[in-house]
Enzyme design. Structure first.
Site, PDB file in Angstrom:
ATOM      1  N   GLU A 181      37.108  40.755  53.614  1.00  0.00           N
ATOM      2  CA  GLU A 181      35.948  40.821  54.437  1.00  0.00           C
ATOM      3  C   GLU A 181      35.408  39.468  54.919  1.00  0.00           C
ATOM      4  OE1 GLU A 181      33.778  44.347  52.882  1.00  0.00           O
ATOM      5  OE2 GLU A 181      35.125  45.665  54.204  1.00  0.00           O
ATOM      6  N   GLU A 212      48.684  46.153  34.584  1.00  0.00           N
ATOM      7  CA  GLU A 212      47.277  45.415  33.937  1.00  0.00           C
ATOM      8  C   GLU A 212      47.652  45.008  32.653  1.00  0.00           C
ATOM      9  OE1 GLU A 212      44.765  49.343  32.260  1.00  0.00           O
ATOM     10  OE2 GLU A 212      44.945  49.289  34.440  1.00  0.00           O
TER      11      GLU A 212
END
EC number: 4.2.1.126
Length: 297
Positions: free
Chosen positions: A82, A113
């Site tokens: 963004e 992860e």
């Protein structure tokens, strides 16, 4: 048995959650989110340190490198993406390292992860410099991928920021600037996509927006460095230019066309009666600071 972290501890008030009627169930989930705001407010001093330190590095040409896994990593990717349409921050200046690669944005990659070495390798591939900022995020604060990125960043001299929802976790203690968002137990035990994730979203929004303000991407409270890439944003650019320049929309639109739809340039052109090239030179001379270019700073 090892001690459970706050984010993994079952919520003492909602042991019979599955027996709630729907209005009560929704109330429990929504009301608990209020702690997310309180957690970010409590972390404001650390966030302020992170903003000032990061802005200093980025002003020297550094990159804002996000890193995380699962929900935390996806929120980091969202924040990075963004920055370009909102503040014209170049995409290559805000890379996001997500455990499992870009595909993990849409489909969980099992075990990704847990690979700290991969985190370090992913960072090394970017060729970090001391002007770069590594912002690693994990609700638990113990995710190996995020810790691998953070450790590699420290070794390479980058500014390291670690954000977690558990106090005393390695991601917080091993970072140059640690940020704790103490949201406590989740209504659905261990589901950190709830208020832990909400607190991360608020903190990330606030951090990156504040950094962009410090980098002169905002004039007053107007987003004068947006990229007008669609009809909605073109209309927004016209409104912003008209407001900042104190002119009619038609004059704002003409200046925007001549400036390649750069709001800062259009404002300078209208306010100071400059051509696009002269406005560009004046803005570049003050490193993009519109207030200074207008003689107000």
């Amino acid at each position: 048995m090892s001690h459970l972290s706050a984010t993994e501890t079952p919520h003492p008030a909602h042991a019979a959650l599955d027996l709630y009627d729907t209005p009560s169930l929704l109330a429990a989930l929504v009301d608990d989110q209020q702690r997310a705001v309180a957690a970010v407010q409590a972390a404001a001093p650390q966030l302020a340190r992170a903003v000032d330190a990061a802005a200093q590095r980025l002003a020297q040409g550094g990159r804002l490198i996000y890193a995380g896994a699962g929900t935390s990593g996806r929120l980091a990717v969202l924040d990075a993406v963004e920055l370009n349409p909102t503040f014209s921050w170049p995409p290559d200046q805000a890379p996001a390292l997500l455990a499992g690669g870009p595909g993990a944005m849409f489909l969980a990659v099992e075990g990704a992860e847990d690979d700290g070495a991969q985190g370090a390798e992913d960072l090394h591939r970017l060729g970090p410099t001391p002007n770069d900022v590594v912002f690693a995020i994990a609700a638990s604060g113990t995710t190996p991928f995020a810790l691998g990125v953070l450790s590699a960043g420290r070794a390479l001299g980058t500014l390291t920021i670690g954000m977690a929802n558990n106090a005393g976790s390695p991601l917080v203690t091993e970072a140059e600037i640690g940020i704790v968002l103490d949201t406590g137990p989740e209504v659905i035990s261990g589901s950190t996509r709830l208020k832990a994730g909400t607190s991360q979203k608020i903190a990330l929004n606030s951090f990156s927006s504040a950094v962009m303000v410090r980098l002169h991407k905002v004039y007053g409270n107007l987003m004068v460095d947006l990229r007008a890439t669609n009809v909605k944003l073109v209309h927004r650019a016209v409104r912003l230019t008209a407001q900042a320049a104190g002119c009619a929309p038609a004059q704002a639109e003409a200046a925007l066309r001549d400036s390649g739809y750069r709001v800062k340039l259009a404002v300078l052109m209208v306010r100071l009666g400059l051509g696009a090239d002269a406005a560009r030179a004046r803005l570049e001379a003050v490193h993009g600071d519109l207030r200074a270019a207008l003689g107000e700073g």
